[in-house]
Design a protein around this motif. Sequence first.
Motif, PDB file in Angstrom:
ATOM      1  N   GLN A  39      11.120  -1.791   3.445  1.00  0.00           N
ATOM      2  CA  GLN A  39      11.239  -0.655   2.404  1.00  0.00           C
ATOM      3  C   GLN A  39       9.810  -0.279   2.085  1.00  0.00           C
ATOM      4  OE1 GLN A  39      14.161   0.843   1.509  1.00  0.00           O
ATOM      5  NE2 GLN A  39      14.937  -0.528   3.051  1.00  0.00           N
ATOM      6  N   LEU A  40       9.486   1.028   1.988  1.00  0.00           N
ATOM      7  CA  LEU A  40       8.173   1.482   1.788  1.00  0.00           C
ATOM      8  C   LEU A  40       8.173   2.112   0.453  1.00  0.00           C
ATOM      9  CD1 LEU A  40       7.651   3.570   5.232  1.00  0.00           C
ATOM     10  CD2 LEU A  40       6.809   1.235   4.487  1.00  0.00           C
ATOM     11  N   PRO A  41       7.158   2.278  -0.156  1.00  0.00           N
ATOM     12  CA  PRO A  41       7.083   3.029  -1.570  1.00  0.00           C
ATOM     13  C   PRO A  41       7.642   4.411  -1.493  1.00  0.00           C
ATOM     14  CG  PRO A  41       4.845   2.725  -0.763  1.00  0.00           C
ATOM     15  CD  PRO A  41       5.654   2.271   0.407  1.00  0.00           C
ATOM     16  N   HIS A  65       3.010  -0.630  -6.226  1.00  0.00           N
ATOM     17  CA  HIS A  65       3.922   0.155  -5.382  1.00  0.00           C
ATOM     18  C   HIS A  65       5.015  -1.002  -4.456  1.00  0.00           C
ATOM     19  CE1 HIS A  65       2.425   4.043  -5.688  1.00  0.00           C
ATOM     20  NE2 HIS A  65       1.149   3.613  -5.596  1.00  0.00           N
ATOM     21  N   THR A  68       7.746  -0.797  -6.555  1.00  0.00           N
ATOM     22  CA  THR A  68       8.669   0.210  -5.863  1.00  0.00           C
ATOM     23  C   THR A  68       9.390  -0.185  -4.543  1.00  0.00           C
ATOM     24  OG1 THR A  68       7.167   1.805  -6.859  1.00  0.00           O
ATOM     25  CG2 THR A  68       8.626   2.618  -5.122  1.00  0.00           C
ATOM     26  N   CYS A  69       8.805  -0.708  -3.642  1.00  0.00           N
ATOM     27  CA  CYS A  69       9.242  -1.116  -2.486  1.00  0.00           C
ATOM     28  C   CYS A  69      10.559  -2.183  -2.728  1.00  0.00           C
ATOM     29  CB  CYS A  69       8.281  -1.948  -1.687  1.00  0.00           C
ATOM     30  SG  CYS A  69       7.093  -0.791  -1.040  1.00  0.00           S
ATOM     31  N   ASN A  72      13.550  -0.451  -4.022  1.00  0.00           N
ATOM     32  CA  ASN A  72      14.220   0.199  -2.910  1.00  0.00           C
ATOM     33  C   ASN A  72      14.902  -0.811  -2.122  1.00  0.00           C
ATOM     34  OD1 ASN A  72      13.001   2.888  -3.564  1.00  0.00           O
ATOM     35  ND2 ASN A  72      11.365   2.674  -2.272  1.00  0.00           N
ATOM     36  N   ALA A 140       1.828   4.058   4.911  1.00  0.00           N
ATOM     37  CA  ALA A 140       2.211   3.219   3.716  1.00  0.00           C
ATOM     38  C   ALA A 140       1.135   1.905   3.445  1.00  0.00           C
ATOM     39  CB  ALA A 140       3.514   2.635   3.602  1.00  0.00           C
ATOM     40  N   GLU A 143       4.694  -2.641   2.358  1.00  0.00           N
ATOM     41  CA  GLU A 143       6.055  -2.704   2.803  1.00  0.00           C
ATOM     42  C   GLU A 143       6.803  -4.008   2.563  1.00  0.00           C
ATOM     43  OE1 GLU A 143       8.633  -2.157   7.025  1.00  0.00           O
ATOM     44  OE2 GLU A 143       6.355  -1.879   7.213  1.00  0.00           O
TER      45      GLU A 143
END
Length: 151
Positions: A39-41, A65, A68-69, A72, A140, A143
């Motif tokens: 999962q990326l930001p 970030h 955030t990942c 997600n 990115a 991850e």
Amino acid sequence: MSWSQRLAGLGIELPAVAAPVAAYVPAVRSGAHVYTSGQLPFVGGELAVTGKVGAEVSPEEAKRHARTCVLNALAAVDALAGLDAITRVVKLVGFVASAEGFTGQPAVINGASELLAEIFGEAGAHARSAVGVAELPLGAPVEIELIVEVE
């Protein structure tokens, strides 16, 4: 208290599941485990930032970030099995696009690990890898992959 209630109490809302950028699905369940794809930001369907940590992206920014990942990743788990089905976080793998000489990958990935601890308490204690890489998809800086056990 359910995990969903815990998130609400922390003022955190899970994002929509990030759309895959290639030929894969966001998460797969196998038995009692859910494995997320990297999962990326992404925020609102857009990559929040690009660049290498230690050059264009500061370690502190990359740590945010990483949070955030992992949100997600949790959104992908929630869509597949339900957030409240999680019984424990098993493993987190974090990748950091690193500028030459940058060695602070563990501190960056702490952004994800610390958030899991806030949400899940002892059930959020996990095995982990924090890996520095030359490049990540779409440029990115970070991850995250997540493995959780579910009911």
